[in-house]
Design a protein around this motif. Structure first.
Motif, PDB file in Angstrom:
ATOM      1  N   HIS A  76      87.373 -17.665 -64.245  1.00 45.61           N
ATOM      2  CA  HIS A  76      87.712 -18.507 -63.101  1.00 45.61           C
ATOM      3  C   HIS A  76      87.288 -17.827 -61.807  1.00 45.61           C
ATOM      4  O   HIS A  76      87.696 -16.694 -61.536  1.00 45.61           O
ATOM      5  N   LYS A  81      90.873 -15.405 -63.993  1.00 46.83           N
ATOM      6  CA  LYS A  81      91.378 -15.571 -65.350  1.00 46.83           C
ATOM      7  C   LYS A  81      90.233 -15.925 -66.305  1.00 46.83           C
ATOM      8  O   LYS A  81      89.335 -16.674 -65.964  1.00 46.83           O
ATOM      9  N   LYS A  99      92.565 -36.163 -74.008  1.00 49.31           N
ATOM     10  CA  LYS A  99      93.349 -36.055 -72.784  1.00 49.31           C
ATOM     11  C   LYS A  99      92.919 -34.832 -71.965  1.00 49.31           C
ATOM     12  O   LYS A  99      92.783 -34.894 -70.748  1.00 49.31           O
ATOM     13  N   ASN A 100      92.695 -33.737 -72.673  1.00 49.73           N
ATOM     14  CA  ASN A 100      92.297 -32.499 -72.013  1.00 49.73           C
ATOM     15  C   ASN A 100      90.908 -32.624 -71.378  1.00 49.73           C
ATOM     16  O   ASN A 100      90.698 -32.200 -70.243  1.00 49.73           O
ATOM     17  N   LYS A 103      91.208 -34.772 -68.261  1.00 56.59           N
ATOM     18  CA  LYS A 103      91.915 -34.067 -67.184  1.00 56.59           C
ATOM     19  C   LYS A 103      90.983 -33.113 -66.463  1.00 56.59           C
ATOM     20  O   LYS A 103      90.905 -33.083 -65.241  1.00 56.59           O
ATOM     21  N   TRP A 104      90.247 -32.319 -67.251  1.00 57.49           N
ATOM     22  CA  TRP A 104      89.385 -31.302 -66.627  1.00 57.49           C
ATOM     23  C   TRP A 104      88.143 -31.895 -65.997  1.00 57.49           C
ATOM     24  O   TRP A 104      87.655 -31.388 -64.986  1.00 57.49           O
ATOM     25  N   LYS A 106      88.062 -34.657 -64.428  1.00 55.61           N
ATOM     26  CA  LYS A 106      88.531 -35.155 -63.134  1.00 55.61           C
ATOM     27  C   LYS A 106      88.686 -33.997 -62.137  1.00 55.61           C
ATOM     28  O   LYS A 106      88.107 -34.008 -61.063  1.00 55.61           O
ATOM     29  N   ARG A 107      89.452 -32.978 -62.538  1.00 55.54           N
ATOM     30  CA  ARG A 107      89.692 -31.837 -61.642  1.00 55.54           C
ATOM     31  C   ARG A 107      88.404 -31.127 -61.261  1.00 55.54           C
ATOM     32  O   ARG A 107      88.141 -30.852 -60.102  1.00 55.54           O
ATOM     33  N   LYS A 110      85.846 -33.073 -59.138  1.00 53.42           N
ATOM     34  CA  LYS A 110      86.325 -33.156 -57.751  1.00 53.42           C
ATOM     35  C   LYS A 110      86.120 -31.836 -57.024  1.00 53.42           C
ATOM     36  O   LYS A 110      85.724 -31.798 -55.866  1.00 53.42           O
ATOM     37  N   TRP A 111      86.403 -30.740 -57.700  1.00 50.47           N
ATOM     38  CA  TRP A 111      86.289 -29.432 -57.049  1.00 50.47           C
ATOM     39  C   TRP A 111      84.822 -29.055 -56.839  1.00 50.47           C
ATOM     40  O   TRP A 111      84.444 -28.567 -55.783  1.00 50.47           O
TER      41      TRP A 111
ATOM     42  N   CYS B  65      94.651 -21.716 -65.233  1.00 50.59           N
ATOM     43  CA  CYS B  65      93.807 -21.156 -64.169  1.00 50.59           C
ATOM     44  C   CYS B  65      94.274 -19.762 -63.757  1.00 50.59           C
ATOM     45  O   CYS B  65      93.527 -19.019 -63.149  1.00 50.59           O
ATOM     46  N   HIS B  66      95.529 -19.471 -63.994  1.00 46.24           N
ATOM     47  CA  HIS B  66      96.065 -18.161 -63.605  1.00 46.24           C
ATOM     48  C   HIS B  66      97.274 -17.835 -64.469  1.00 46.24           C
ATOM     49  O   HIS B  66      97.715 -18.677 -65.262  1.00 46.24           O
ATOM     50  N   ASN B  93      92.066 -28.431 -57.441  1.00 45.58           N
ATOM     51  CA  ASN B  93      92.656 -29.661 -57.916  1.00 45.58           C
ATOM     52  C   ASN B  93      93.404 -29.397 -59.216  1.00 45.58           C
ATOM     53  O   ASN B  93      92.793 -29.088 -60.226  1.00 45.58           O
ATOM     54  N   GLU B  95      95.760 -31.629 -60.498  1.00 47.63           N
ATOM     55  CA  GLU B  95      96.422 -32.901 -60.846  1.00 47.63           C
ATOM     56  C   GLU B  95      96.906 -32.968 -62.290  1.00 47.63           C
ATOM     57  O   GLU B  95      96.218 -32.526 -63.204  1.00 47.63           O
TER      58      GLU B  95
END
Lengths: 132, 194
Positions: A76, A81, A99-100, A103-104, A106-107, A110-111, B65-66, B93, B95
């Protein structure tokens, strides 16, 4: 003696089907949104493409955290991490849960891109990822 | 085989009785910790600084993430505020779907520092005034006081570390909720002696 050989085989087979299931589900959903084909090459290009963040002026890409070689452990970019390898060939758990994945996507879109990824973009990226 | 079954049943029954008596005890705080802690770790809680994380969903969602920070490191009001704006989570993000967000907010609030029966939680609370709603553990007065002797070159300027937010990078037993000074190894530097 036989048992020893059979068990891991079954495990391998089933984990393979789980991955295929989740990805098939995703592709069915993309189709319903009008996607008719997906390109591994376009997915790869998008995965490695750099986007400039408006606020920080810094470059961001999917590789910022996941790296270029998807069979390797990622890191990360902000928290340090470690992130399990994305490639299903080395990480059996990768891409096995709808689902996973959603979710990722989307996140992380966006980032990285500053917006959500379209169904076409997701289909291309997923085609690239699943073959790693 | 039969002995084993008897043993397991007996242990189970004793466990149930002990658990039940704890839950029925009139000390509200006991009950709160018991719920997340289990009987054994409750017995040894003197050694633990904050209640360790036992919630699998929390570990997964807030540990991707952490390091999965223990709820007992911030007051409930901080967690509520944070969970209300996960889309802008420290410029990231994070969410969640509505159901998970509600469930994790509940978990965080119920196990927050406010009236946790653990020494670090109490000290963090005592260092805050009623209106403080810190979003970072690293910005609470208690945290700052405990870490103000560590030079910048070992943290911010340390290429193997970078920030104080990575609790588990230095505190080798952070996952277990233990932050004892003796269990600190700073990456690239080693044991801490002050």
């Amino acid at each position: 003696m036989k048992k020893k050989i059979v068990v891991p085989l079954i495990l391998l087979l089933s984990s393979h089907t789980i991955m295929a299931d989740a990805i098939n589900d995703m592709f069915t959903q993309y189709q319903q949104q009008g996607v008719s084909n997906a390109s591994e090459q376009t997915g790869k290009t998008l995965w490695n493409k750099k986007f400039t963040d408006k606020k920080t002026g810094k470059d961001r890409s999917c590789t910022s955290c996941h790296g270029v070689d998807l069979t390797k452990v990622g890191k990360h970019v902000r928290t340090g991490k470690k992130i399990n390898p994305m490639a299903p060939s080395v990480n059996k758990k990768s891409l096995t849960d709808v689902k996973n994945i959603k979710k990722w996507f989307k996140r992380n879109c966006k980032w990285t891109l500053g917006r959500e990824c379209s169904a076409q973009e997701q289909a291309d990226i997923l085609t690239y990822l699943k073959n790693q | 085989m039969k002995n084993m079954t008897t043993f397991i049943t007996a242990t189970g029954v004793i466990g149930l009785i002990l658990t039940a008596s704890l839950v029925m005890g009139d000390d509200d705080k006991y009950e709160r910790n018991e719920r997340d802690e289990g009987f054994l770790s409750q017995l040894f809680s003197k050694k633990t600084d904050v209640a360790p994380v036992k919630n699998a969903v929390y570990k997964e969602e807030c540990g991707s993430c952490h390091f999965a920070y223990q709820p007992g490191l911030l007051p409930a009001r901080s967690w509520k505020k944070m969970m209300g704006d996960l889309e802008n989570h420290f410029d990231e993000n994070a969410e969640l779907d509505k159901d998970t967000q509600i469930a994790l907010t509940k978990y965080l609030v119920e196990n927050a520092a406010d009236d946790a029966n653990y020494k670090r939680s109490r000290r963090i609370m005592n260092s805050l005034s009623k209106n403080d709603t810190p979003l970072r553990i690293t910005e609470t007065p208690y945290f700052i006081r405990k870490h103000d002797e560590i030079p910048k070159r070992m943290v911010q300027d340390n290429p193997k570390l970078g920030s104080f937010s990575k609790c588990a990078a230095c505190h080798v037993n952070a996952e277990k909720g233990s932050y004892e000074e003796d269990d600190v190894r700073i990456p690239g530097i080693g044991k801490w002696d002050d």
